[in-house]
Write an enzyme that holds these catalytic residues in place. Structure first.
Site, short mmCIF file in Angstrom:
data_model
loop_
_atom_site.label_atom_id
_atom_site.label_comp_id
_atom_site.label_asym_id
_atom_site.label_seq_id
_atom_site.Cartn_x
_atom_site.Cartn_y
_atom_site.Cartn_z
CG ASP A 92 -64.73 -15.33 9.33
OD1 ASP A 92 -64.56 -15.30 8.16
OD2 ASP A 92 -65.16 -14.18 10.05
CG ASP A 145 -61.38 -20.05 11.94
OD1 ASP A 145 -60.77 -19.19 11.48
OD2 ASP A 145 -62.14 -19.42 12.95
CB SER A 178 -38.09 7.39 -8.35
OG SER A 178 -37.04 8.15 -9.16
CG LEU A 179 -43.33 7.07 -11.23
CD1 LEU A 179 -44.61 6.71 -10.74
CD2 LEU A 179 -43.22 6.54 -12.75
CE LYS A 199 -46.43 8.57 -6.40
NZ LYS A 199 -46.39 8.32 -4.92
NE ARG A 246 -37.47 3.17 -6.23
CZ ARG A 246 -36.44 3.90 -6.15
NH1 ARG A 246 -36.06 4.25 -4.82
NH2 ARG A 246 -36.00 4.84 -7.04
CD GLU A 277 -46.45 1.55 -3.36
OE1 GLU A 277 -45.96 2.54 -2.62
OE2 GLU A 277 -45.77 0.99 -4.39
CB CYS A 305 -51.20 12.31 37.20
SG CYS A 305 -52.70 12.17 36.42
CB CYS A 356 -54.87 7.58 37.69
SG CYS A 356 -55.23 9.19 36.82
#
Length: 688
Positions: A38, A42, A87-88, A120, A141, A175, A409, A433
């Site tokens: 990483d 960077d 659509s399906l 799916k 879509r 998707e 409360c 609190c």
């Protein structure tokens, strides 16, 4: 005024950096197989940002720097799809999928037909266009004929390439989804901030893609799978299976679990397998998409105005259960948000017994018209979080009670209200609190953070109620006398064990401490990024917004949250107390190569490691850890009561080892490389 001349070597360096960064994005976000650290990544990104700041003329829409977001859009343009996004049709049972197969074979006059079975994904359909290999458009879509141009938001999805690996002009579809962990983190954060949670990962992904603030989209870490090529004949593709391989070659993320099936029975077997295995995934799936493999067959079958005749969605059974609301209790969160929780008649749902379900907020209760005594339908949002989806008014007897917001409360008796008129949530407004402190302490001592097992929920409650802890840093100042004051059940042996655990917690890696602080929008992944980048808590606390937002994986929204958190004088006071108590505020980086180049999966319960620990241990020794077994998996570590990974490993002939065999394997490899195995086992939890 004439245009300034940019040195040729600068132009070449910018182009080289972009290609290199996109390559490493592909390795990390698509293949899940990084080849640099990483820190090295960077460094490349910072250099590119620096050059683009010096020469803004060189900034292009497909530069990796454009992924981090930062633009605020005025709205979304409507775009017409080159080919309708249909659509399906759906089916839920085997008889209907067999009938689909009969129709296909009859129309094609074929004895058997090959299918491609694809998971799916429960996300948002997206169309992506590229010209000469460069990203030019991302569209939703919409109604199937027209969608919305969400290109700027799509750029923030790091698994979607801005440059393809071949200079083709192409449109693909897939998707965009929200991973399970991100969905849970986002909803927890929204509830803490008094915002309504998303009902499911699909709604969360859709809502995120339609945000006008691209920085917010970048902060939510959406992901993608691509599965369709528009006009595949233009690229010499004859089957859907070939198209999936072609998409991989271009650099797209393609779901690795898709399967080529010789007949409909293999499709049914695949559906049954994933109906049981779907919880292994880090994304939500609600069924299997079944497609005729050959494109010439698809053209013969054609489509209706709504759906293709060559594909169908074979859905998994809905995971809902009916139960009754017995009562409603109120939880007080770390920021004071009051969350109503339904106490339910116990009911079996998705493999577990559900006794409670979040009601999110009182506006949600009003909209759903939920009452104490109601019969309700419960489901698991994203397969994880039990929630009430609707009440059943027809079954009411007249004895049901309305659920009203509290006027004080439930913990401290203090005033309640909203921070602003637009807020959905009601909060406890008392800054002292004890419920807020208790929640903050639970975050700090959790397994994901400092992992102080002896400080459980009940003991934390007793410590706060007795006034022995006023802020989270006070944990490290507890004495035997303090704990002894708590009375029966806390013997000398227990006290010694708790204090020993607290002492060990001071040496935990920095990213664990950052996770435990409970900084809004900073989970385990972001905590690791911060620890690796800054190496000390004080450096993070002093970092500017500008520095933070440019770090890959952080972005503007998270940067703003971090700056606001450390700007609070109380936070600075806590850091000072942690430092004086001897808590490690700096990162000790240890990276070993004992298991470098090897891929492991884990199944079952282990004796010496929790699931999180074995993953962390493997990664610290240089291994790659995967969630599911494939032909690319080198070893499966098998514990007690193994799951479906065990059967799959047998089928694929993947090497398997017990926990004891694994540790012996590590010992031998460590000795070969000159490491002390016993020292590794003693100290690995302290590494980063």
């Amino acid at each position: 005024m004439s245009e300034r001349k940019i040195p040729k070597e600068v132009i070449e360096e910018v182009e080289r950096l972009r290609e290199e960064i996109e390559y490493h994005n592909y390795r990390y976000y698509v293949l899940n197989d990084p080849v640099i650290t990483d820190e090295e990544y960077d460094r490349l990104m910072r250099r590119l940002i620096e050059l683009e700041r010096m020469y803004p003329e060189l900034v292009t829409p497909d530069s990796p720097t454009q992924r981090v977001g930062g633009k605020v859009l005025e709205g979304f343009k409507t775009v017409k799809h080159s080919v309708p996004m249909l659509s399906l049709d759906n089916t839920y049972n085997e008889e209907e999928i067999l009938e689909f197969d009969r129709r296909v074979k009859k129309a094609l006059q074929e004895a058997e037909v090959e299918y491609v079975a694809e998971l799916k994904i429960d996300g948002v359909s997206i169309a992506l266009r590229y010209e000469n290999g460069r990203f030019v458009l991302g569209a939703t879509r919409g109604d199937g004929i027209e969608g919305e141009d969400v290109s700027e938001n799509v750029k923030t999805v790091r698994s979607i390439p801005l440059r393809l690996r071949k200079p083709v002009t192409i449109e693909v579809r897939g998707e965009i989804y929200m991973p399970v962990d991100e969905f849970k983190r986002l909803n927890d954060e929204r509830e803490e901030e008094g915002l309504p949670p998303f009902a499911n990962p699909r709604n969360a992904a859709a809502g995120t893609l339609r945000q006008l603030n691209t920085a917010l989209v970048a902060a939510r870490r959406l992901d993608s799978f691509i599965y369709y090529v528009v006009h595949p004949e233009n690229y010499g593709l004859k089957t859907q299976w070939e198209a999936l391989q072609f998409l991989k070659e271009l650099g797209f993320k393609v779901n690795p679990h898709s399967r080529l099936c010789k007949n409909i029975q293999e499709v049914i077997d695949y559906w049954k397998e994933w109906k049981e295995r779907k919880r292994e995934l880090d994304y939500w799936v609600d069924g299997v998409v079944v497609k005729v493999n050959r494109f010439d067959f698809q053209r013969i079958l054609g489509e209706t105005s709504k759906a293709p005749r060559w594909a169908i969605a074979f859905k998994f059974p809905a995971e809902q259960a009916r139960t009754r609301v017995l009562d409603v209790t109120i939880q007080v969160g770390r920021t004071g948000v009051l969350t109503p929780v339904a106490e339910l008649e116990p009911v079996q749902l998705a493999g577990t017994i559900v006794k409670r379900a979040s009601l999110h907020n009182f506006e949600y209760i009003r909209e759903k018209d939920i009452r104490i005594g109601d019969y309700v339908f419960v489901e698991k949002a994203g397969g994880i979080i039990p929630q009430i989806v609707k009440s059943i008014p027809e079954l009411r007897t007249g004895n049901e009670k309305e659920i009203k917001p509290p006027d004080k409360c439930p913990v401290c008796g203090g005033k309640v209200g909203k921070l602003n008129p637009d807020e959905v949530a009601i909060r406890c407004l008392n800054p002292h609190c004890p419920a807020k402190l208790k929640r903050a302490l639970r975050t700090l001592v959790s397994r994901e953070a400092l992992d102080i097992e002896g400080l459980g929920e009940k003991l934390i409650d007793r410590l706060v109620d007795a006034g022995l802890i006023k802020d989270i840093a006070d944990i490290f100042y507890l004495t035997p006398f303090d704990l002894a004051q708590l009375g029966p059940g806390i013997g000398q042996r227990t006290i010694a064990k708790i204090l020993q655990e607290i002492e060990e917690a001071k040496k935990r890696p920095l990213h664990k401490l950052i996770t435990g602080l409970g900084i809004p929008m900073v989970g385990q992944k972001t905590a690791k990024i911060l620890a690796e980048h800054f190496k000390s808590l004080e450096a993070i606390a002093d970092a500017s917004y500008e520095t933070l937002k440019d770090i890959p994986g952080i972005g503007p929204e998270i940067a703003k949250s971090i700056v606001e958190y450390f700007r609070n004088p109380k936070t600075r006071e806590i850091i000072e107390k942690l430092k004086k108590a001897g808590v490690k505020l700096e990162e000790k980086v240890v990276k070993l190569d004992i298991l470098r180049g090897l891929t492991f999966a884990v199944t079952g319960t282990l004796k010496n490691f929790t699931r999180e620990e074995i993953i962390e241990f493997l990664e610290k020794l240089g291994a790659k850890v995967v969630n599911s077994v494939s032909r690319n998996t080198d070893y499966l570590i098998v514990g007690e009561n193994p799951g479906s990974k065990y059967e799959r490993a047998k089928m694929l002939k993947v090497k398997m080892m017990s926990e004891e065999e694994f540790l012996e394997f590590v010992r031998k490899r460590a000795e070969l490389k000159g490491y002390n195995f016993d020292e590794i086992m003693r100290s690995w939890k302290e590494w980063s």
